[in-house]
Write a protein that holds these residues in place. Structure first.
Motif, mmCIF file in Angstrom:
data_model
loop_
_atom_site.group_PDB
_atom_site.id
_atom_site.type_symbol
_atom_site.label_atom_id
_atom_site.label_comp_id
_atom_site.label_asym_id
_atom_site.label_seq_id
_atom_site.Cartn_x
_atom_site.Cartn_y
_atom_site.Cartn_z
ATOM 1 N N UNK A 49 35.056 36.110 65.902
ATOM 2 C CA UNK A 49 35.689 34.131 65.773
ATOM 3 C C UNK A 49 36.270 33.798 67.033
ATOM 4 N N UNK A 50 35.866 34.682 67.836
ATOM 5 C CA UNK A 50 37.183 34.531 68.878
ATOM 6 C C UNK A 50 38.686 33.721 69.033
ATOM 7 N N UNK A 51 39.386 33.873 67.656
ATOM 8 C CA UNK A 51 40.179 34.270 67.320
ATOM 9 C C UNK A 51 41.758 35.095 67.551
ATOM 10 N N UNK A 52 40.493 36.194 68.252
ATOM 11 C CA UNK A 52 41.644 37.344 69.198
ATOM 12 C C UNK A 52 41.459 37.487 70.455
ATOM 13 N N UNK A 89 38.350 42.163 63.158
ATOM 14 C CA UNK A 89 36.762 42.541 64.023
ATOM 15 C C UNK A 89 36.867 40.551 64.092
ATOM 16 N N UNK A 90 36.649 40.650 62.518
ATOM 17 C CA UNK A 90 36.400 38.817 62.457
ATOM 18 C C UNK A 90 36.943 38.005 63.230
ATOM 19 N N UNK A 91 38.038 38.113 63.724
ATOM 20 C CA UNK A 91 38.983 37.196 64.300
ATOM 21 C C UNK A 91 38.337 37.679 65.403
#
Length: 315
Positions: free
Chosen positions: A312-315, A307-309
Motif C-alpha cells: 500500500x506504500x505505507x512503509x 506485507x500489506x503495508x
C-alpha cells in the motif's frame, strides 16, 4: 441465525462477517458507515447494513431498543468500551436473543503473576481500558441472568492483519522501527527487551467468535483468550523480523527514561503501557472447550500485515 454485528467493518468484522455469511447466517452490520471493511469479499454483497450512531442514540437511551428492533437471534458487539453502554444494550436484548457475544481484551488481566495467564487467574487491571472491559465481563457473566441473556466474552490480544500497523517490537505504533530493522539501522529497546507481546491475526479472532457461536453449550457463561499459540519477547520479535528482512537486528537496550527521550510522548506512552502489561496468555481453555487452533503464529500475522503495508506504500 439472524445475526447483528455491531461495528462489523473494523479489524475483526472484516474477517468475521464473511465467515458468518459463508456459514449460512443472515447478517446485519450496524455501523456509522464511516469506513469500508479492510478487505473486499463477495460475501459482503449479501450483508444488510444499518447506519446507526451509537454514541448519539445512547445519549437518548435508544440504542439498545434500536438493536432489539432488528429482531436478531444473536448479537455480536465488537465496540462497547463502557459498562453503561453494554448495560443499555443488554437491557433491551434480555429475553429476546439466543446468544450475546462481547469483544473484551487480554488487558483485563493487567500485570501477570504467572505466565501464560489463564482466564481464571487473579486479575490486576492497571489502566482505564482494562478496568472498563473487566467491569463489562463481570456484569455479563456474573450479574446478568444467563438464562435470559446467554453471554460469552472473547478476549483477543494485540490484533493484527492486513489493514493496519502492528504493535512494534518497541511496544508502540512507530512504523519507522520496521524500516530500521529492514535496513540494519539501530533500534532502541527499553530494559532488556524481555517483556512480551501477544499478537493475534484478526481472522483467528473471527474464528474464535465463530466457534463460540457454534458451541453455545461450551461458550455461554464463559470468557476465552483468543491469541496466537505463543507470545514473543520484544527482543525476539525484533530479531525475527530482521531475519525475515534479510538483515541482522542492531539492537541497543536502554532504560525507559532514556528510551522516552528518543521518541514522541504518544509513542512513549504506548510503549509504557505494553511494558506494564507484558501480555502472555494461554489459549488452553479455548482449545479444549471450543476446538480453537489459530492459523497464524504471532510472527506470521505480523508479516502479513507488514506485507500489506508495503504494498500500500505505507512503509
Amino acid at each position: 441465525m439472524k445475526i447483528v454485528v455491531i461495528g462489523g467493518t473494523g479489524h475483526i468484522g472484516t474477517f468475521l462477517v464473511p465467515r458468518l455469511v459463508a456459514a449460512g447466517h443472515d447478517v446485519t452490520v450496524v455501523s456509522r458507515r464511516q469506513r469500508d471493511p479492510y478487505q473486499t469479499h463477495d460475501d459482503w454483497q449479501q450483508v444488510a447494513f444499518v447506519a446507526l450512531d451509537r454514541t448519539e442514540l445512547e445519549k437518548q437511551g435508544k440504542f439498545g431498543q434500536a438493536i432489539a428492533d432488528l429482531t436478531p437471534d444473536a448479537v455480536i458487539d465488537l465496540i462497547s468500551f463502557e459498562l453503561d453502554s453494554t448495560r443499555q444494550l443488554t437491557d433491551a436484548l434480555t429475553g429476546r436473543v439466543r446468544h450475546f457475544l462481547h469483544c473484551g481484551t487480554i488487558w483485563v488481566h493487567g500485570y501477570n503473576e504467572l505466565v501464560p495467564v489463564n482466564e481464571s487467574d487473579p486479575r490486576y487491571p492497571i489502566d482505564a481500558y482494562g478496568l472498563r472491559k473487566a467491569a463489562i465481563e463481570t456484569y455479563l457473566l456474573q450479574e446478568v441472568d444467563l438464562a435470559e441473556l446467554p453471554s460469552t466474552v472473547i478476549h483477543p490480544g494485540h490484533i493484527v492483519g492486513p489493514g493496519w500497523t502492528p504493535i512494534t517490537p518497541a511496544g508502540n505504533l512507530d512504523a519507522r522501527i520496521f524500516t530500521k530493522l529492514a535496513t540494519g539501522r539501530e533500534v532502541l529497546l527499553p530494559n532488556q527487551g524481555l517483556e512480551t507481546l501477544h499478537h493475534v491475526h484478526a481472522d483467528d479472532v473471527a474464528l474464535g467468535f465463530m466457534l463460540a457461536l457454534d458451541n453455545p453449550a461450551a461458550s455461554i457463561g464463559e470468557s476465552f483468550h483468543i491469541l496466537s499459540e505463543r507470545a514473543m519477547t520484544w527482543r525476539g520479535y525484533a530479531q525475527a523480523l530482521a531475519t525475515w528482512y534479510g538483515t541482522s537486528a542492531n539492537l541497543r537496550f536502554v532504560t525507559f527514561d532514556e528510551f522516552k527521550q528518543t521518541t514522541s510522548e504518544e509513542y512513549a506512552n504506548q510503549s509504557w503501557g505494553h511494558l506494564l502489561h507484558s501480555t502472555n496468555g494461554s489459549i488452553t481453555k479455548a482449545r479444549q472447550r471450543l476446538g480453537f487452533h489459530p492459523r497464524y503464529t504471532s510472527l506470521e500475522a505480523i508479516q502479513e500485515s507488514l506485507t500489506w503495508l508495503k504494498e500500500e506504500g505505507r512503509l
